[in-house]
Design an enzyme around this catalytic site. Sequence first.
Site, PDB file in Angstrom:
ATOM      1  N   GLU A  27       0.821  -1.213   0.000  1.00 59.65           N
ATOM      2  CA  GLU A  27       0.000   0.000   0.000  1.00 59.65           C
ATOM      3  C   GLU A  27       0.856   1.264   0.000  1.00 59.65           C
ATOM      4  O   GLU A  27       0.600   2.202  -0.757  1.00 59.65           O
ATOM      5  CB  GLU A  27      -0.938  -0.004   1.212  1.00 59.65           C
TER       6      GLU A  27
ATOM      7  N   GLN B 281       9.020  34.980 -12.685  1.00 57.54           N
ATOM      8  CA  GLN B 281       9.852  33.924 -12.101  1.00 57.54           C
ATOM      9  C   GLN B 281       9.173  33.204 -10.936  1.00 57.54           C
ATOM     10  O   GLN B 281       9.364  32.000 -10.746  1.00 57.54           O
ATOM     11  CB  GLN B 281      11.174  34.529 -11.633  1.00 57.54           C
TER      12      GLN B 281
ATOM     13  N   ARG C 197      -2.818  32.983 -19.172  1.00 51.47           N
ATOM     14  CA  ARG C 197      -3.230  34.079 -18.279  1.00 51.47           C
ATOM     15  C   ARG C 197      -2.235  35.234 -18.373  1.00 51.47           C
ATOM     16  O   ARG C 197      -1.033  35.037 -18.177  1.00 51.47           O
ATOM     17  CB  ARG C 197      -3.282  33.544 -16.841  1.00 51.47           C
TER      18      ARG C 197
END
Lengths: 76, 384
Positions: free
Chosen positions: B244, B281, B270
């Site tokens: 798991e 940056q 955008r």
Amino acid sequence: MQDQLIDFINNELLAERGISIGPDDELLLSGHLDSMAIFQLVAFIEGDLGLAVPAQDITVENFRTATVISQYLARL
Amino acid sequence: MNFGLSSEQQQLRAEIIAFAQSELNNRVRDRDHASEFDADAWRRCAKQGLMGLRMPQALGGGGKDTVTTVIALEALGYGCRDNGLTLAIPGQMWSIQEPLLAFGDSEQKKRFMPGLCDGSTPGAHAMTEPDNGSDAFACATTARREGDDYRLDGHKTMIGLAPVCGVALVFASTRPEHGQWGLSAFMVEAGTAGMHCQPASEKMGLRTAPLGDIVFRDCLVPAANRLGPEGAGQAIFNHSMDWERSFIFACHLGAMQAQLEAATQYASRRRQFGHAVADFQSVSNRLADMRLRLETCRLLLYKAAWLKDQGQAIPMHAALTKLHLGESLLASSLDAMRIHGGRGFMSEFEVERSVRDNAGGVIYSGTSDIQRQLIAKLLPVEQR
């Protein structure tokens, strides 16, 4: 084999806690070895002693004391 | 060393991505709000062969190796936006099917594995209790032997798939005086008298994955349902955690890839101050960090899969993988939210959901703190 097991347990698993066990001292039910310590012990058995330990054999019946462990390993 | 996918693996990956994108993204946002599990999607995944990928064909599985299974799960996570579903599926695969395969006798495998693989009996892994969590072996649930049965009494909590499970792998103490060494494991079928499954209260994320409690009161379970010998509960639990912790995030790796692609596209599209925000940056650094996390997560995950295919127990690597993927998922989800700015905070764009869903990854299947503890304790073994 029993001596190797006892040396490993005392030097690698218990040394920091200032505990030392003998061949017939309880390892699991005493709380000396927890599940992580058993991981380490099984890794030692498989790596250094060259014996494969099936996961379902990691029980108190087979790992209770150093003597019991060496008897179990002899049956593998 | 070969990091490439075979043509068969590439085809499998493409098929699963197409399947997930077309079949599994129904009303995800609405179901998240309603904490609703998509049982149809679960069945469709089973029909696609996803649950049984690594299981033997004779037991209803696909007979794939671990690396191929991880490739398939990564593809599932890339195409499926339902993070609850993509947690629940591997949860069953690694923590129920693997221990059943390793510790079950042939009769038990024949009884339980086909239903797990075909999705008809979802499996729950029942260890956690109200008073145990990280200290998993401090288990108060008891199983007293009575003839050919065990009588189970106790309370399991925060159990994945509990409200919809067909069978549960239950850990209980058969010898309480032996503490953690007295634990045994049982396959308990839903509907067994004395077994009560209840849904949990609302949670922060992963709301589409059903979670709940299982209470046992005088619940008689046949001894034939015990997995492995009495007292093997700890070994069975550790075995299931090896799987798991290594692979619970296999789907999430694909989701990280999709998340990075979406964030990169958004940052390029955008515009603010006359520039694409990707030109700033602060934004590009976040994208670079997300890309690096994706790469390191992938390397850890695939190495774990390769090691498993060599037949090894990998407690160190499992802990490293769980720790790094859990932390990376959350960090990248927060970065994605920041890159998306205000839209990242709004439910409509499904970015905030990834933060809520992935916050749980540093807690479930052993917290990050526990993984660090395991790694540190295993170092001396590795260095011998």
